[in-house]
Each structure stands twice: as C-alpha cells, then as structure tokens.
Write a protein that holds these residues in place. Structure first.
Motif, PDB file in Angstrom:
ATOM      1  N   GLU A  98      38.167  38.572  27.603  1.00  0.00           N
ATOM      2  CA  GLU A  98      38.108  37.125  27.465  1.00  0.00           C
ATOM      3  C   GLU A  98      39.495  36.487  27.417  1.00  0.00           C
ATOM      4  O   GLU A  98      39.610  35.275  27.395  1.00  0.00           O
ATOM      5  CB  GLU A  98      37.343  36.760  26.197  1.00  0.00           C
ATOM      6  CG  GLU A  98      35.906  37.251  26.222  1.00  0.00           C
ATOM      7  CD  GLU A  98      35.178  36.930  24.929  1.00  0.00           C
ATOM      8  OE1 GLU A  98      35.725  36.181  24.097  1.00  0.00           O
ATOM      9  OE2 GLU A  98      34.070  37.427  24.769  1.00  0.00           O
ATOM     10  N   GLU A 122      28.670  37.331  38.124  1.00  0.00           N
ATOM     11  CA  GLU A 122      28.479  35.885  38.224  1.00  0.00           C
ATOM     12  C   GLU A 122      27.436  35.388  37.212  1.00  0.00           C
ATOM     13  O   GLU A 122      26.938  34.289  37.324  1.00  0.00           O
ATOM     14  CB  GLU A 122      28.028  35.515  39.647  1.00  0.00           C
ATOM     15  CG  GLU A 122      29.127  35.575  40.664  1.00  0.00           C
ATOM     16  CD  GLU A 122      30.057  34.369  40.592  1.00  0.00           C
ATOM     17  OE1 GLU A 122      29.668  33.313  40.083  1.00  0.00           O
ATOM     18  OE2 GLU A 122      31.195  34.514  41.053  1.00  0.00           O
ATOM     19  N   PRO A 124      25.858  33.710  33.995  1.00  0.00           N
ATOM     20  CA  PRO A 124      26.345  32.757  32.999  1.00  0.00           C
ATOM     21  C   PRO A 124      26.418  33.435  31.637  1.00  0.00           C
ATOM     22  O   PRO A 124      25.584  34.261  31.295  1.00  0.00           O
ATOM     23  CB  PRO A 124      25.293  31.648  33.010  1.00  0.00           C
ATOM     24  CG  PRO A 124      24.331  31.974  34.072  1.00  0.00           C
ATOM     25  CD  PRO A 124      24.604  33.336  34.584  1.00  0.00           C
ATOM     26  N   GLY A 125      27.424  33.099  30.883  1.00  0.00           N
ATOM     27  CA  GLY A 125      27.586  33.685  29.561  1.00  0.00           C
ATOM     28  C   GLY A 125      28.421  34.946  29.573  1.00  0.00           C
ATOM     29  O   GLY A 125      28.918  35.375  28.546  1.00  0.00           O
ATOM     30  N   HIS A 126      28.595  35.565  30.730  1.00  0.00           N
ATOM     31  CA  HIS A 126      29.420  36.771  30.825  1.00  0.00           C
ATOM     32  C   HIS A 126      30.832  36.354  31.200  1.00  0.00           C
ATOM     33  O   HIS A 126      31.032  35.615  32.154  1.00  0.00           O
ATOM     34  CB  HIS A 126      28.878  37.725  31.888  1.00  0.00           C
ATOM     35  CG  HIS A 126      29.741  38.941  32.056  1.00  0.00           C
ATOM     36  ND1 HIS A 126      30.801  38.977  32.924  1.00  0.00           N
ATOM     37  CD2 HIS A 126      29.702  40.148  31.440  1.00  0.00           C
ATOM     38  CE1 HIS A 126      31.383  40.161  32.852  1.00  0.00           C
ATOM     39  NE2 HIS A 126      30.738  40.885  31.967  1.00  0.00           N
ATOM     40  N   VAL A 127      31.774  36.795  30.419  1.00  0.00           N
ATOM     41  CA  VAL A 127      33.164  36.484  30.731  1.00  0.00           C
ATOM     42  C   VAL A 127      33.754  37.691  31.435  1.00  0.00           C
ATOM     43  O   VAL A 127      33.779  38.789  30.886  1.00  0.00           O
ATOM     44  CB  VAL A 127      33.963  36.162  29.451  1.00  0.00           C
ATOM     45  CG1 VAL A 127      35.404  35.883  29.794  1.00  0.00           C
ATOM     46  CG2 VAL A 127      33.337  34.985  28.747  1.00  0.00           C
ATOM     47  N   ASN A 158      32.121  32.623  37.851  1.00  0.00           N
ATOM     48  CA  ASN A 158      31.475  31.529  37.131  1.00  0.00           C
ATOM     49  C   ASN A 158      32.011  30.157  37.523  1.00  0.00           C
ATOM     50  O   ASN A 158      31.865  29.195  36.779  1.00  0.00           O
ATOM     51  CB  ASN A 158      31.606  31.716  35.609  1.00  0.00           C
ATOM     52  CG  ASN A 158      30.914  32.973  35.126  1.00  0.00           C
ATOM     53  OD1 ASN A 158      29.888  33.364  35.655  1.00  0.00           O
ATOM     54  ND2 ASN A 158      31.488  33.610  34.131  1.00  0.00           N
ATOM     55  N   TYR A 161      30.102  26.768  37.203  1.00  0.00           N
ATOM     56  CA  TYR A 161      29.788  26.210  35.894  1.00  0.00           C
ATOM     57  C   TYR A 161      30.969  25.481  35.245  1.00  0.00           C
ATOM     58  O   TYR A 161      30.810  24.881  34.200  1.00  0.00           O
ATOM     59  CB  TYR A 161      29.329  27.320  34.943  1.00  0.00           C
ATOM     60  CG  TYR A 161      28.188  28.144  35.488  1.00  0.00           C
ATOM     61  CD1 TYR A 161      26.912  27.603  35.635  1.00  0.00           C
ATOM     62  CD2 TYR A 161      28.388  29.463  35.873  1.00  0.00           C
ATOM     63  CE1 TYR A 161      25.872  28.342  36.149  1.00  0.00           C
ATOM     64  CE2 TYR A 161      27.351  30.219  36.383  1.00  0.00           C
ATOM     65  CZ  TYR A 161      26.106  29.655  36.520  1.00  0.00           C
ATOM     66  OH  TYR A 161      25.079  30.388  37.025  1.00  0.00           O
ATOM     67  N   LEU A 167      29.065  24.020  29.713  1.00  0.00           N
ATOM     68  CA  LEU A 167      29.450  25.383  30.112  1.00  0.00           C
ATOM     69  C   LEU A 167      30.962  25.504  30.348  1.00  0.00           C
ATOM     70  O   LEU A 167      31.419  26.465  30.975  1.00  0.00           O
ATOM     71  CB  LEU A 167      28.694  25.795  31.379  1.00  0.00           C
ATOM     72  CG  LEU A 167      27.173  25.887  31.243  1.00  0.00           C
ATOM     73  CD1 LEU A 167      26.535  26.146  32.582  1.00  0.00           C
ATOM     74  CD2 LEU A 167      26.790  26.966  30.252  1.00  0.00           C
ATOM     75  N   TYR A 169      33.210  26.444  28.511  1.00  0.00           N
ATOM     76  CA  TYR A 169      33.797  27.638  27.901  1.00  0.00           C
ATOM     77  C   TYR A 169      33.874  28.810  28.875  1.00  0.00           C
ATOM     78  O   TYR A 169      34.581  29.789  28.625  1.00  0.00           O
ATOM     79  CB  TYR A 169      33.003  28.050  26.652  1.00  0.00           C
ATOM     80  CG  TYR A 169      31.619  28.581  26.950  1.00  0.00           C
ATOM     81  CD1 TYR A 169      31.413  29.946  27.126  1.00  0.00           C
ATOM     82  CD2 TYR A 169      30.531  27.728  27.070  1.00  0.00           C
ATOM     83  CE1 TYR A 169      30.157  30.446  27.415  1.00  0.00           C
ATOM     84  CE2 TYR A 169      29.275  28.217  27.353  1.00  0.00           C
ATOM     85  CZ  TYR A 169      29.086  29.574  27.519  1.00  0.00           C
ATOM     86  OH  TYR A 169      27.843  30.069  27.803  1.00  0.00           O
ATOM     87  N   LEU A 170      33.178  28.723  29.996  1.00  0.00           N
ATOM     88  CA  LEU A 170      33.194  29.815  30.971  1.00  0.00           C
ATOM     89  C   LEU A 170      34.453  29.829  31.841  1.00  0.00           C
ATOM     90  O   LEU A 170      34.752  30.820  32.473  1.00  0.00           O
ATOM     91  CB  LEU A 170      31.965  29.742  31.880  1.00  0.00           C
ATOM     92  CG  LEU A 170      30.637  30.056  31.206  1.00  0.00           C
ATOM     93  CD1 LEU A 170      29.497  29.791  32.165  1.00  0.00           C
ATOM     94  CD2 LEU A 170      30.610  31.487  30.716  1.00  0.00           C
ATOM     95  N   GLU A 171      35.174  28.720  31.893  1.00  0.00           N
ATOM     96  CA  GLU A 171      36.380  28.713  32.718  1.00  0.00           C
ATOM     97  C   GLU A 171      37.467  29.550  32.050  1.00  0.00           C
ATOM     98  O   GLU A 171      37.490  29.687  30.828  1.00  0.00           O
ATOM     99  CB  GLU A 171      36.861  27.294  32.989  1.00  0.00           C
ATOM    100  CG  GLU A 171      37.442  26.579  31.822  1.00  0.00           C
ATOM    101  CD  GLU A 171      37.842  25.155  32.162  1.00  0.00           C
ATOM    102  OE1 GLU A 171      38.883  24.735  31.662  1.00  0.00           O
ATOM    103  OE2 GLU A 171      37.120  24.480  32.919  1.00  0.00           O
TER     104      GLU A 171
END
Length: 189
Positions: A98, A122, A124-127, A158, A161, A167, A169-171
C-alpha cells in the motif's frame, strides 16, 4: 596441381592463417572446396573471438544494472512522458503493497529498487503495487512504469475508481507533490 595441405596455426589469442596458402587454395580449387577445408579453422577462430565479445557484453549489461545506470533511462522516459506537466514519482515499498517510497535520487529509479514480484489485480478494494507510479498534475493523472513497454504507461490499477469520491482511497498515495522537471531535482546516487 593443387596444394597437398593447408598451413594453419593458432598462436595465443590471435587466429592467423598463412595468407599465401589461402590465396593458393582459392585459386586452385572452387570456392566450395576452399570453404570446406578452411571451415573448421575459421569456426574455431570465430568462436574464440565471439565468445570473448559475448562475455564482455553480458558483463557490461550486468554492471549497467548493478550500478543503477538504468535509472537515467527511466528518468529520461519520465521527463518525456510528463510533457512539460508537473509530476512526481514514487517507487514500490518492498514489504508493504500500500506504500510508495519517495524518489530522492536517480538510483531509486533503477531496476534494483523498482523490481517487485507481487501481482496486480483490478478488483476494487485491493491495493496493488507497480514498479513506480508517476503522478501528473494539472490535470491530475497517473502513469505506471512498465518494463515491458520501457515507458510510463496509463495502465494504473483501479484507475476507473480514482475520480469517484467514495473510492478515492484506491488511487496511489505518493509521498511527494508534483513539480515541473521532477527528475532534475534528484541526486545522482
């Protein structure tokens, strides 16, 4: 009336063949015969020289990556990919997917520092983790370093998103702020 034998010799590291014997052989016999007779000798000479050149080339490439000189290539590609926009670069932290580390020197852009073996997804929620991520400013955008393309490419995981508030926080969270000509501010080693 042709020659009975060909005088050939190897001395030390030099491969030499009596020039008069080669000239006489090529005049006395068709070229195919001359090649068949000379081929084993010439092959040994060629392989000896080729082997040394190949070992030298492999050693030079290994030293290039070992000392981090490939970072200069990545830096040049970053400058070209930014196209005058402000940017900054973060490299993957080896123990935490992360986190991206700040790039403070050209060596941080080398293969030794950017290589990772973690996979990307790809979902969502997975970094995930890239080798390096470039954050572009004005307008905001992200580019990923690709060893396959040998360039920064817009294939950041990601990415679809990033611009949705819930969302965000995914960047990629980079520890730097975009500035113009970012790599010019880096130390060499």
């Amino acid at each position: 009336m042709g020659p009975r034998h060909i005088v050939g010799r190897t001395t030390g590291t030099n491969c030499t063949l009596e020039v008069s014997a080669i000239k006489y052989l090529c005049v006395a016999f068709p070229c195919e015969t001359a090649y068949i007779v000379l081929q084993p000798f010439l092959t040994r000479c060629f392989m000896r020289v080729f082997g040394r050149v190949l070992v030298g080339l492999i050693a030079a490439i290994a030293l290039f990556f070992l000392f981090g000189f490939d970072g200069f290539f990545v830096a040049a590609q970053a400058e070209a990919s930014a196209g005058g926009r402000p940017y900054c670069i973060g490299t993957a932290e080896p123990k935490n997917a992360e986190t991206y580390l700040p790039v403070t020197k050209i060596e941080d852009l080398s293969f030794r520092h950017m290589f990772n073996s973690r996979g990307l997804t790809e979902e969502p929620g997975h970094v995930g983790e890239h080798h390096a991520v470039m954050e572009l400013g004005e307008p905001l955008g992200f580019l990923n370093w690709s060893y396959r393309a040998l360039a920064f490419v817009p294939e950041v995981i990601n990415r679809r998103y990033f611009f949705r508030e819930e969302l965000a926080y995914l960047e990629p969270q980079l520890p730097c702020a975009p500035v113009k000509h970012f790599v010019k501010s880096l130390k060499l080693f």
